[in-house]
Design an enzyme around this catalytic site. Structure first.
Site, PDB file in Angstrom:
ATOM      1  N   LYS A   1       0.862  -1.191   0.000  1.00 56.84           N
ATOM      2  CA  LYS A   1       0.000   0.000   0.000  1.00 56.84           C
ATOM      3  C   LYS A   1       0.899   1.243   0.000  1.00 56.84           C
ATOM      4  CE  LYS A   1      -2.233   3.302   2.730  1.00 56.84           C
ATOM      5  NZ  LYS A   1      -1.890   4.294   1.733  1.00 56.84           N
TER       6      LYS A   1
ATOM      7  N   GLY B   1       7.010   5.854   8.030  1.00 57.83           N
ATOM      8  CA  GLY B   1       6.098   6.996   8.061  1.00 57.83           C
ATOM      9  C   GLY B   1       6.242   7.751   9.364  1.00 57.83           C
ATOM     10  N   SER B   2       5.187   8.428   9.741  1.00 58.83           N
ATOM     11  CA  SER B   2       5.249   9.292  10.922  1.00 58.83           C
ATOM     12  C   SER B   2       5.238   8.464  12.210  1.00 58.83           C
ATOM     13  CB  SER B   2       4.058  10.244  10.922  1.00 58.83           C
ATOM     14  OG  SER B   2       2.862   9.502  10.944  1.00 58.83           O
TER      15      SER B   2
ATOM     16  N   GLY C   1       3.020   5.209  13.278  1.00 57.09           N
ATOM     17  CA  GLY C   1       3.764   4.036  13.750  1.00 57.09           C
ATOM     18  C   GLY C   1       3.255   3.558  15.099  1.00 57.09           C
TER      19      GLY C   1
ATOM     20  N   GLU D   1       9.861   2.401  10.736  1.00 53.92           N
ATOM     21  CA  GLU D   1      10.907   3.418  10.517  1.00 53.92           C
ATOM     22  C   GLU D   1      10.211   4.768  10.548  1.00 53.92           C
ATOM     23  OE1 GLU D   1      13.916   2.639  10.639  1.00 53.92           O
ATOM     24  OE2 GLU D   1      13.696   0.478  10.405  1.00 53.92           O
TER      25      GLU D   1
ATOM     26  N   CYS E   1      13.478  12.156   6.324  1.00 54.38           N
ATOM     27  CA  CYS E   1      13.461  11.728   7.730  1.00 54.38           C
ATOM     28  C   CYS E   1      14.798  12.021   8.400  1.00 54.38           C
ATOM     29  CB  CYS E   1      13.121  10.248   7.835  1.00 54.38           C
ATOM     30  SG  CYS E   1      14.229   9.209   6.872  1.00 54.38           S
TER      31      CYS E   1
ATOM     32  N   GLN F   1       1.051  19.311   4.542  1.00 57.47           N
ATOM     33  CA  GLN F   1       2.452  19.642   4.822  1.00 57.47           C
ATOM     34  C   GLN F   1       2.619  21.162   4.910  1.00 57.47           C
ATOM     35  OE1 GLN F   1       4.365  17.123   6.092  1.00 57.47           O
ATOM     36  NE2 GLN F   1       5.977  17.981   4.825  1.00 57.47           N
TER      37      GLN F   1
ATOM     38  N   GLU G   1       9.254  17.002  15.267  1.00 59.47           N
ATOM     39  CA  GLU G   1       9.592  16.913  13.845  1.00 59.47           C
ATOM     40  C   GLU G   1       8.716  17.886  13.058  1.00 59.47           C
ATOM     41  OE1 GLU G   1       8.466  13.421  11.477  1.00 59.47           O
ATOM     42  OE2 GLU G   1      10.526  13.352  10.754  1.00 59.47           O
TER      43      GLU G   1
END
Ligand code: NAP
Length: 493
Positions: A180, A233-234, A238, A254, A288, A335, A389
């Site tokens: 996906k 991803g974020s 996660g 990750e 990242c 974003q 972040e």
């Protein structure tokens, strides 16, 4: 109004067939440099599509696991050739969807070709160990076996190189995949799947299901036939995933970063400013491993900031497809909103915005998600802009009185993905390497960038503390070990 010129609709790949979603609905992938432009249209999948994909992957696993590794590798090599033949087209498509410069997209597609070849080769080196046995009639050894169906969920910021560094090791070790991609970048993900399919993967070995995580995320990660979930991803997503998956499902997450670059007083300040810009502003700060904090020694602070501003002024912001552009738009509207809200927050927290940080709206910028690269000074380690972040072109400069204090500041966040230092002092380099809490450590290099043959991952909230991605280490995630005790029958010689 959306530009509607010959927009192509792409399908899911389930059990070797390109199919429409049972939802009968589609969604648009848009150009962040010109948000009215629809790049392509994709299937808005729902749970039923995912269940079909998992079923196909489960069936295909029975035979794919038995395919000789060299034959599996041959398909990856073929897919690499197909991808390589289309580099220019795919790079332009990637830029149209994600916004990064054409040069960055080209590098990413080429890197993905290399990654396919790298894992095609590494797949032939999977091995177990033989162990000394107390009983001479028993041969003790281990063998590595694939897990089964692997769910691959990826972000938009490296929309082909991240999928390929998960999918290639999964496939070459005999697993099957349900993939996906992110909603923002399905076209370049489709190109990867197309190359693998046309490269000769048997039906069901790779399945491609596009759509929103809100509809297909949970059914994919919680299905009992899915033996592993690899996600990039974020940190927020996660955390949700780690709370949802079954106990028996292997998980690799990750996640985000808040990467520091430390500049000591002996550093070459011109080089340090260039490294800060490369790490912080290239890819529009949407990496990242991007440099988000620059921790600078008091005595060189002002000179460093002057050099940083001077070099940032010279950067060209614009459409990634235009010649000479160094910073593209942000990848999507959320974003843009997020980055602008952090800039507002930084000002409210008392940091000094010494350059940029404005939404660009004039002329060619009018319909894109453009922000000028932002530099904050007088940032204190406790401020939210120094701890959270941002994932955009925003650099926070923080003062420190010495190397030890700089490392303490660097470590005083929840993340630990990549960290760099600029100095020629070997002793303090060693101190930094030994004390920094980070999965990736760089000396006189930008925080961004990693070698495809080297392990990659973070510590703390940046990664699950289990498996590494990239390099040979990546194969471990997709394999389980079996220990064999192989005895002889009595021989009546
Ligand atoms: P994201 O919003 O977390 O989305 C990543 C992917 O996960 C997308 O495909 C998304 O689908 C899906 N997703 C979101 N929530 C989910 C859930 N609850 N269950 C299952 N799937 C879910 O991240 P992003 O905005 O695309 O990417 C930016 C983030 O990725 C940053 O935090 C960055 O640091 C991180 N990142 C980390 C690395 C690394 O290696 N550590 C590399 C690159 C990026 P939809 O598109 O449908 O929402």
């Amino acid at each position: 109004m959306a530009v509607e010129m010959a927009v192509q609709t792409f399908k899911n790949l389930i059990n070797g067939e390109w199919v429409e979603s049972v939802s009968n609905e589609t969604f648009d992938s848009r150009n962040p440099a010109l948000s009215t432009e629809v790049v392509a249209r994709f299937q808005a999948s729902i749970e039923e599509d995912v269940l079909q994909a998992i079923e196909a992957a489960q069936q295909a696993f029975l035979s794919w696991r038995a395919v000789p590794p060299s034959k599996r590798a041959a398909i990856l090599y073929k897919a690499a050739d197909l991808l390589e033949a289309g580099v220019e087209q795919y790079a332009a498509e990637l830029t149209s969807e994600e916004g990064k410069t054409l040069a960055s997209s080209r590098m990413e597609v080429k890197r993905s070709v290399q990654t396919l070849r790298y894992y095609a080769s590494e797949g032939l080196n999977v091995s177990g160990v033989t162990l000394p046995s107390d009983d001479p009639t028993v041969f003790v050894y281990t063998k590595k076996e694939p897990l089964g169906v692997v769910a691959v969920i990826t972000p938009w910021n490296f929309p082909i190189s991240i999928p390929v560094r998960k999918i290639a090791p999964a496939l070459v070790t005999g697993n099957t995949v349900v993939f996906k991609p992110a909603l923002d970048t399905p076209l370049i993900a489709y190109r990867l799947v197309e190359a693998l399919h046309n490269g000769g993967l048997p039906a069901g070995v790779i399945n491609f299901v596009t759509g929103s995580a809100s509809k297909i995320g949970k059914p994919l990660i919680t299905h009992p036939a899915v033996k592993a979930v690899t996600f990039t991803g974020s940190t927020a997503a996660g955390e949700q995933i780690s709370q949802s998956v079954r106990l028996s499902t292997r998980v690799q997450l990750e996640l985000g970063g808040k990467n520091p670059l430390i500049v000591l007083e002996d550093a070459d300040l011109e080089q340090a400013a260039e490294l800060a810009i490369k790490g912080g502003f290239e890819l529009t700060g949407q990496a990242c491993t991007g440099t988000s904090r620059v921790i600078v020694m008091d005595e060189v602070h002002d000179r460093f900031v002057d050099a940083l501003i001077e070099k940032t002024k010279a950067l060209k912001v614009g459409s990634g497809l235009s010649e000479g552009v160094e910073i593209g738009p942000l990848a999507n509207e959320s974003q843009l909103t997020n980055v602008l809200s952090y800039i507002k927050l930084g000002i409210a927290e008392g940091a000094k915005l010494v350059f940029g940080g404005e939404r660009l709206l004039e002329g060619d910028y009018a319909n894109g998600y453009y922000v000028s690269p932002a530099i904050f000074t007088e940032v204190r380690p406790g401020m939210r802009i120094a701890r959270e972040e941002i994932f955009g072109p925003v650099i926070s400069v923080i003062r420190a009185g010495g190397c030890q204090e700089a490392v303490e500041i660097a470590n005083d966040v929840d993340f630990g993905l990549s960290a760099a230092i600029c100095t020629a002092d070997a002793n303090r380099v060693q101190y930094f390497i030994d004390h920094i809490q980070s999965g990736v450590v760089k000396v006189n290099r930008p925080t961004t960038g990693n070698a495809l043959n080297a392990p990659f991952g973070g510590v703390k909230m940046s990664s699950t503390a289990t498996y590494r991605e990239s390099g040979r280490a990546a194969l471990d995630f997709y394999l389980q070990e079996k220990t064999v005790y192989y005895g002889t029958q009595k021989i009546n010689a």
